[in-house]
Design a protein around this motif. Structure first.
Motif, PDB file in Angstrom:
ATOM      1  N   UNK A  13       0.836  -1.201   0.000  1.00 24.38           N
ATOM      2  CA  UNK A  13       0.000   0.000   0.000  1.00 24.38           C
ATOM      3  C   UNK A  13       0.876   1.258   0.000  1.00 24.38           C
ATOM      4  N   UNK A  14       1.947   1.238   0.793  1.00 21.10           N
ATOM      5  CA  UNK A  14       2.873   2.364   0.846  1.00 21.10           C
ATOM      6  C   UNK A  14       3.553   2.592  -0.504  1.00 21.10           C
ATOM      7  N   UNK A  15       3.944   1.504  -1.151  1.00 17.42           N
ATOM      8  CA  UNK A  15       4.597   1.592  -2.467  1.00 17.42           C
ATOM      9  C   UNK A  15       3.638   2.177  -3.495  1.00 17.42           C
ATOM     10  N   UNK A  16       2.380   1.712  -3.490  1.00 19.53           N
ATOM     11  CA  UNK A  16       1.373   2.228  -4.429  1.00 19.53           C
ATOM     12  C   UNK A  16       1.120   3.720  -4.188  1.00 19.53           C
ATOM     13  N   UNK A  17       0.988   4.082  -2.905  1.00 15.48           N
ATOM     14  CA  UNK A  17       0.742   5.476  -2.541  1.00 15.48           C
ATOM     15  C   UNK A  17       1.914   6.359  -2.975  1.00 15.48           C
ATOM     16  N   UNK A  18       3.124   5.861  -2.767  1.00 17.07           N
ATOM     17  CA  UNK A  18       4.328   6.599  -3.139  1.00 17.07           C
ATOM     18  C   UNK A  18       4.388   6.827  -4.651  1.00 17.07           C
ATOM     19  N   UNK A  19       4.130   5.772  -5.418  1.00 21.88           N
ATOM     20  CA  UNK A  19       4.167   5.882  -6.880  1.00 21.88           C
ATOM     21  C   UNK A  19       3.112   6.852  -7.390  1.00 21.88           C
ATOM     22  N   UNK A  20       1.891   6.773  -6.834  1.00 18.48           N
ATOM     23  CA  UNK A  20       0.800   7.659  -7.259  1.00 18.48           C
ATOM     24  C   UNK A  20       1.126   9.118  -6.967  1.00 18.48           C
ATOM     25  N   UNK A  21       1.630   9.383  -5.757  1.00 18.48           N
ATOM     26  CA  UNK A  21       1.957  10.758  -5.362  1.00 18.48           C
ATOM     27  C   UNK A  21       3.067  11.330  -6.230  1.00 18.48           C
ATOM     28  N   UNK A  22       4.081  10.527  -6.510  1.00 18.72           N
ATOM     29  CA  UNK A  22       5.205  10.989  -7.337  1.00 18.72           C
ATOM     30  C   UNK A  22       4.757  11.240  -8.780  1.00 18.72           C
ATOM     31  N   UNK A  23       3.853  10.409  -9.271  1.00 18.30           N
ATOM     32  CA  UNK A  23       3.346  10.577 -10.638  1.00 18.30           C
ATOM     33  C   UNK A  23       2.528  11.862 -10.757  1.00 18.30           C
ATOM     34  N   UNK A  24       1.685  12.137  -9.764  1.00 18.81           N
ATOM     35  CA  UNK A  24       0.884  13.373  -9.759  1.00 18.81           C
ATOM     36  C   UNK A  24       1.798  14.590  -9.730  1.00 18.81           C
ATOM     37  N   UNK A  25       2.825  14.544  -8.881  1.00 20.17           N
ATOM     38  CA  UNK A  25       3.776  15.655  -8.796  1.00 20.17           C
ATOM     39  C   UNK A  25       4.521  15.828 -10.113  1.00 20.17           C
ATOM     40  N   UNK A  26       4.877  14.719 -10.741  1.00 22.12           N
ATOM     41  CA  UNK A  26       5.586  14.770 -12.033  1.00 22.12           C
ATOM     42  C   UNK A  26       4.727  15.437 -13.096  1.00 22.12           C
ATOM     43  N   UNK A  27       3.442  15.086 -13.147  1.00 19.51           N
ATOM     44  CA  UNK A  27       2.523  15.716 -14.102  1.00 19.51           C
ATOM     45  C   UNK A  27       2.424  17.216 -13.842  1.00 19.51           C
ATOM     46  N   UNK A  28       2.350  17.597 -12.572  1.00 19.45           N
ATOM     47  CA  UNK A  28       2.276  19.016 -12.210  1.00 19.45           C
ATOM     48  C   UNK A  28       3.531  19.752 -12.665  1.00 19.45           C
ATOM     49  N   UNK A  29       4.697  19.133 -12.475  1.00 17.97           N
ATOM     50  CA  UNK A  29       5.954  19.761 -12.863  1.00 17.97           C
ATOM     51  C   UNK A  29       6.067  19.891 -14.386  1.00 17.97           C
ATOM     52  N   UNK A  30       5.563  18.897 -15.105  1.00 13.91           N
ATOM     53  CA  UNK A  30       5.573  18.960 -16.574  1.00 13.91           C
ATOM     54  C   UNK A  30       4.705  20.119 -17.054  1.00 13.91           C
ATOM     55  N   UNK A  31       3.526  20.288 -16.436  1.00 14.43           N
ATOM     56  CA  UNK A  31       2.631  21.391 -16.849  1.00 14.43           C
ATOM     57  C   UNK A  31       3.258  22.745 -16.526  1.00 14.43           C
TER      58      UNK A  31
END
Length: 198
Positions: A13-31
């Motif tokens: 669960x921690x790994x999934x949460x970590x990946x999701x949070x990092x992906x959202x942040x990555x999308x924000x940084x790309x925009x």
């Protein structure tokens, strides 16, 4: 056996949460990157205007602020490494150091604005030029994103004092470090761009 399954489930669960949070942040940084790419493209196009200032020099405070924001990345990186080793004292000092450097960066940006005005250039009104207006828009937009970084850093520091981070739970600090590294790279890019394309 049940205890092992529970631990494995929590870990997954921690790994999934970590990946999701990092992906959202990555999308924000790309925009954000796309937005600044648009601003700098408009800056380049505007250089062909007759009223563009050819002899404009960046304020010295911007040079110092560049060194300071690089320092922010270094201290945040070291804070992440310290918490991974459960070194809470070093983590505290490094997070507070990052905050102090972040605030100093903001102060130096405003000192830079003051230096520009003192040189006889203005950002709005009759004494303004397209060059200084663009510079102001680009740097203030970066400062707004940095304000978000400072708020997230304050939340991270608060959570750290609440002992929510340790060697097995570092997600908040990792996300904060990612964002600050992004802000650092973004400012270095903007500074070099403004220096070479002024």
């Amino acid at each position: 056996m049940e205890m092992t399954l529970t631990k494995d489930t929590i870990s997954e669960e921690q790994v999934r949460k970590s990946k999701s949070a990092k992906l959202i942040l990555l999308f924000a940084m790309v925009s954000m990157t796309m937005m600044f790419a648009g601003l700098t493209s408009a800056f380049v196009v505007s250089k062909s205007r007759a009223d563009w200032l050819k002899n404009f020099e960046l304020p010295t405070a911007f040079y110092y602020s560049t060194i300071v924001i690089i320092g922010c990345s270094v201290t945040f990186y070291l804070a992440k490494k310290a918490i991974q080793k459960d070194n809470r004292g070093a983590t505290t000092a490094l997070l507070l150091g990052t905050l102090a450097l972040g605030v100093l960066f903001v102060v130096l940006q405003f000192v830079g604005f003051g230096q520009i005005v003192k040189s006889g250039y203005y950002f709005t009104g009759e004494g303004s030029s397209i060059t200084t207006t663009f510079l102001y828009v680009v740097t203030v937009t970066h400062l707004l994103h940095l304000a978000g970084g400072l708020i997230s850093l304050l939340i991270i520091i608060y959570n750290h004092f609440k002992q929510k981070y340790n060697s097995t739970q570092t997600l908040g600090i990792e996300l904060g470090a990612m964002y600050w590294h992004f802000l650092d790279l973004l400012w270095v890019y903007l500074f070099l761009f403004l220096y070479f394309f002024k």
